[in-house]
Design a protein around this motif. Structure first.
Motif, PDB file in Angstrom:
ATOM      1  N   ILE A 167       6.238  11.935  -4.986  1.00  0.00           N
ATOM      2  CA  ILE A 167       6.829  11.011  -5.973  1.00  0.00           C
ATOM      3  C   ILE A 167       7.856  11.660  -6.889  1.00  0.00           C
ATOM      4  O   ILE A 167       8.459  10.987  -7.729  1.00  0.00           O
ATOM      5  CB  ILE A 167       5.743  10.346  -6.850  1.00  0.00           C
ATOM      6  CG1 ILE A 167       5.054  11.375  -7.756  1.00  0.00           C
ATOM      7  CG2 ILE A 167       4.742   9.603  -6.007  1.00  0.00           C
ATOM      8  CD1 ILE A 167       4.209  10.733  -8.826  1.00  0.00           C
ATOM      9  N   ASN A 171      10.737  12.700 -15.290  1.00  0.00           N
ATOM     10  CA  ASN A 171      12.053  12.111 -15.519  1.00  0.00           C
ATOM     11  C   ASN A 171      12.651  12.649 -16.822  1.00  0.00           C
ATOM     12  O   ASN A 171      12.135  12.362 -17.904  1.00  0.00           O
ATOM     13  CB  ASN A 171      11.928  10.587 -15.588  1.00  0.00           C
ATOM     14  CG  ASN A 171      13.274   9.899 -15.601  1.00  0.00           C
ATOM     15  OD1 ASN A 171      14.297  10.484 -15.943  1.00  0.00           O
ATOM     16  ND2 ASN A 171      13.294   8.620 -15.239  1.00  0.00           N
ATOM     17  N   ASP A 181       5.124   8.018 -17.716  1.00  0.00           N
ATOM     18  CA  ASP A 181       5.960   7.567 -16.605  1.00  0.00           C
ATOM     19  C   ASP A 181       5.476   8.179 -15.289  1.00  0.00           C
ATOM     20  O   ASP A 181       5.384   7.469 -14.274  1.00  0.00           O
ATOM     21  CB  ASP A 181       7.417   7.965 -16.865  1.00  0.00           C
ATOM     22  CG  ASP A 181       8.305   7.707 -15.663  1.00  0.00           C
ATOM     23  OD1 ASP A 181       8.562   6.521 -15.368  1.00  0.00           O
ATOM     24  OD2 ASP A 181       8.737   8.690 -15.020  1.00  0.00           O
ATOM     25  N   TRP A 182       5.150   9.466 -15.274  1.00  0.00           N
ATOM     26  CA  TRP A 182       4.713  10.116 -14.031  1.00  0.00           C
ATOM     27  C   TRP A 182       3.393   9.533 -13.540  1.00  0.00           C
ATOM     28  O   TRP A 182       3.249   9.221 -12.350  1.00  0.00           O
ATOM     29  CB  TRP A 182       4.588  11.622 -14.227  1.00  0.00           C
ATOM     30  CG  TRP A 182       4.362  12.344 -12.931  1.00  0.00           C
ATOM     31  CD1 TRP A 182       5.328  12.815 -12.085  1.00  0.00           C
ATOM     32  CD2 TRP A 182       3.096  12.646 -12.307  1.00  0.00           C
ATOM     33  NE1 TRP A 182       4.742  13.384 -10.981  1.00  0.00           N
ATOM     34  CE2 TRP A 182       3.387  13.298 -11.086  1.00  0.00           C
ATOM     35  CE3 TRP A 182       1.775  12.424 -12.661  1.00  0.00           C
ATOM     36  CZ2 TRP A 182       2.376  13.737 -10.227  1.00  0.00           C
ATOM     37  CZ3 TRP A 182       0.769  12.854 -11.805  1.00  0.00           C
ATOM     38  CH2 TRP A 182       1.075  13.504 -10.595  1.00  0.00           C
ATOM     39  N   ARG A 185       3.957   6.144 -12.025  1.00  0.00           N
ATOM     40  CA  ARG A 185       4.513   6.247 -10.674  1.00  0.00           C
ATOM     41  C   ARG A 185       3.447   6.673  -9.671  1.00  0.00           C
ATOM     42  O   ARG A 185       3.420   6.191  -8.529  1.00  0.00           O
ATOM     43  CB  ARG A 185       5.686   7.227 -10.663  1.00  0.00           C
ATOM     44  CG  ARG A 185       6.949   6.670 -11.297  1.00  0.00           C
ATOM     45  CD  ARG A 185       8.121   7.598 -11.074  1.00  0.00           C
ATOM     46  NE  ARG A 185       8.118   8.713 -12.008  1.00  0.00           N
ATOM     47  CZ  ARG A 185       8.274   9.981 -11.667  1.00  0.00           C
ATOM     48  NH1 ARG A 185       8.391  10.325 -10.398  1.00  0.00           N
ATOM     49  NH2 ARG A 185       8.283  10.925 -12.582  1.00  0.00           N
ATOM     50  N   ASP A 188       1.344   3.658  -8.970  1.00  0.00           N
ATOM     51  CA  ASP A 188       2.069   2.620  -8.245  1.00  0.00           C
ATOM     52  C   ASP A 188       2.229   2.967  -6.772  1.00  0.00           C
ATOM     53  O   ASP A 188       2.214   2.076  -5.914  1.00  0.00           O
ATOM     54  CB  ASP A 188       3.445   2.391  -8.882  1.00  0.00           C
ATOM     55  CG  ASP A 188       3.350   1.786 -10.272  1.00  0.00           C
ATOM     56  OD1 ASP A 188       2.251   1.331 -10.646  1.00  0.00           O
ATOM     57  OD2 ASP A 188       4.370   1.795 -10.995  1.00  0.00           O
ATOM     58  N   ILE A 189       2.389   4.250  -6.462  1.00  0.00           N
ATOM     59  CA  ILE A 189       2.558   4.641  -5.068  1.00  0.00           C
ATOM     60  C   ILE A 189       1.222   4.850  -4.375  1.00  0.00           C
ATOM     61  O   ILE A 189       1.149   4.981  -3.157  1.00  0.00           O
ATOM     62  CB  ILE A 189       3.423   5.924  -4.963  1.00  0.00           C
ATOM     63  CG1 ILE A 189       4.049   6.040  -3.567  1.00  0.00           C
ATOM     64  CG2 ILE A 189       2.630   7.161  -5.301  1.00  0.00           C
ATOM     65  CD1 ILE A 189       5.021   7.186  -3.405  1.00  0.00           C
ATOM     66  N   ALA A 224       8.731   3.158 -19.634  1.00  0.00           N
ATOM     67  CA  ALA A 224       7.902   3.597 -18.508  1.00  0.00           C
ATOM     68  C   ALA A 224       7.055   2.451 -17.962  1.00  0.00           C
ATOM     69  O   ALA A 224       6.939   2.270 -16.747  1.00  0.00           O
ATOM     70  CB  ALA A 224       7.007   4.760 -18.939  1.00  0.00           C
ATOM     71  N   SER A 228       7.231   0.417 -14.298  1.00  0.00           N
ATOM     72  CA  SER A 228       6.075   0.230 -13.427  1.00  0.00           C
ATOM     73  C   SER A 228       5.955  -1.226 -12.990  1.00  0.00           C
ATOM     74  O   SER A 228       5.686  -1.517 -11.816  1.00  0.00           O
ATOM     75  CB  SER A 228       4.799   0.670 -14.148  1.00  0.00           C
ATOM     76  OG  SER A 228       3.656   0.431 -13.360  1.00  0.00           O
ATOM     77  N   ARG A 231       8.525  -1.911 -10.315  1.00  0.00           N
ATOM     78  CA  ARG A 231       8.143  -1.343  -9.019  1.00  0.00           C
ATOM     79  C   ARG A 231       7.097  -2.213  -8.322  1.00  0.00           C
ATOM     80  O   ARG A 231       7.160  -2.445  -7.111  1.00  0.00           O
ATOM     81  CB  ARG A 231       7.603   0.075  -9.205  1.00  0.00           C
ATOM     82  CG  ARG A 231       8.671   1.126  -9.447  1.00  0.00           C
ATOM     83  CD  ARG A 231       8.089   2.525  -9.333  1.00  0.00           C
ATOM     84  NE  ARG A 231       7.075   2.798 -10.343  1.00  0.00           N
ATOM     85  CZ  ARG A 231       7.334   3.293 -11.553  1.00  0.00           C
ATOM     86  NH1 ARG A 231       8.589   3.555 -11.895  1.00  0.00           N
ATOM     87  NH2 ARG A 231       6.363   3.523 -12.410  1.00  0.00           N
ATOM     88  N   LYS A 232       6.118  -2.700  -9.088  1.00  0.00           N
ATOM     89  CA  LYS A 232       5.071  -3.536  -8.501  1.00  0.00           C
ATOM     90  C   LYS A 232       5.643  -4.854  -7.986  1.00  0.00           C
ATOM     91  O   LYS A 232       5.258  -5.334  -6.906  1.00  0.00           O
ATOM     92  CB  LYS A 232       3.972  -3.793  -9.533  1.00  0.00           C
ATOM     93  CG  LYS A 232       3.153  -2.541  -9.872  1.00  0.00           C
ATOM     94  CD  LYS A 232       2.167  -2.809 -10.985  1.00  0.00           C
ATOM     95  CE  LYS A 232       1.373  -1.561 -11.330  1.00  0.00           C
ATOM     96  NZ  LYS A 232       0.467  -1.761 -12.485  1.00  0.00           N
TER      97      LYS A 232
END
Length: 246
Positions: A167, A171, A181-182, A185, A188-189, A224, A228, A231-232
């Motif tokens: 990932i 950032n 934020d990390w 991510r 989310d992945i 952040a 997310s 992304r979703k």
């Protein structure tokens, strides 16, 4: 990552402890002492120094296995990224210069990740505590001092390097909230993770906490979280399109 050996991904025979710091001499010795409080000792301690003008580097050099790496860029996100690139460990563990790992932290994280090779990273509970003589900083949630809370923060994180390959790193657009934020991510992945159900980190609360006193912290956290959500939604839309084509 600076991988120069042929160890298997799940061997975990080495741990890189990472401390990113700038002018942290006031608290650094206590943090460094705590790194060595496990039966499993780090094979290297990377102190990523952001141009300290106090005794930070001199203090760090008194500890075994320490490698001081001068930061080439600016900002905490870039500091983490540079340290990750410099690290050689099968696992990477992070600590802020003003916080404390509790005894046995590395033992427990390594045991959990050996037991489940699918885990990309583990975290733990964290106990916040007020520094001696310090007032509760403006904007800090006082209830965090009342008892342990789950800690999706850098100081609890023990992670396999492959997680960053999947990932990416932190950032640099975030002056604060880069860990929020990390972790967002990572969730989310679908990175595999586990939260160890015990306090393994004590996080110091004081007036100079970067995470508390950055003026735009709330704005960075909202950015952040919004990213997310986007992304979703994009992932859900892609699934819908793929289903239509079936």
């Amino acid at each position: 990552m600076n991988q120069t050996n042929d160890r298997g991904a799940d061997d975990m025979s080495s741990v890189s402890a990472i401390v990113c710091v700038r002018n942290g001499a006031r608290y650094l010795a206590e943090a460094m002492d705590s790194i060595y409080g496990s039966t499993i000792q780090p094979t290297e301690v990377i102190v990523l120094d952001g141009g300290s003008s106090d005794d930070t580097c001199a203090i760090a050099r008194t500890y075994p296995g320490v490698r001081i790496v001068p930061q080439r860029s600016t900002g905490i996100a870039n500091a983490y990224n540079e340290a990750i690139t410099a690290a050689n460990g099968d696992l990477l563990a992070f600590l802020s210069h003003d916080d404390i790992w509790l005894p046995g932290k590395l033992d427990k994280h390594v045991a959990a990740m050996r037991a489940d090779p699918a885990l990309d990273y583990t975290t733990s509970l964290v106990q916040h505590f007020l520094d001696d003589g310090a007032a509760v900083p403006n904007g800090f949630r006082r209830e965090l001092l009342d008892g342990p809370v789950p800690g999706a923060i850098m100081e609890t994180l023990v992670v396999r390097p492959r997680a960053f390959e999947k990932i990416g790193g932190f950032n640099p657009k975030f002056r604060a909230g880069e860990d929020t934020d990390w972790f967002a991510r990572a969730r989310d992945i679908g990175l595999a993770s586990a939260m160890l159900p015990e306090v393994l980190v004590r996080k110091r609360v004081h007036e100079t906490n970067l995470s508390i006193n950055t003026g735009n912290l709330n704005r960075h956290l909202m950015v952040a979280l919004r990213a997310s959500v986007v992304r979703k939604r994009e992932a859900a839309a892609k699934v819908g399109v793929d289903n239509v084509g079936d």
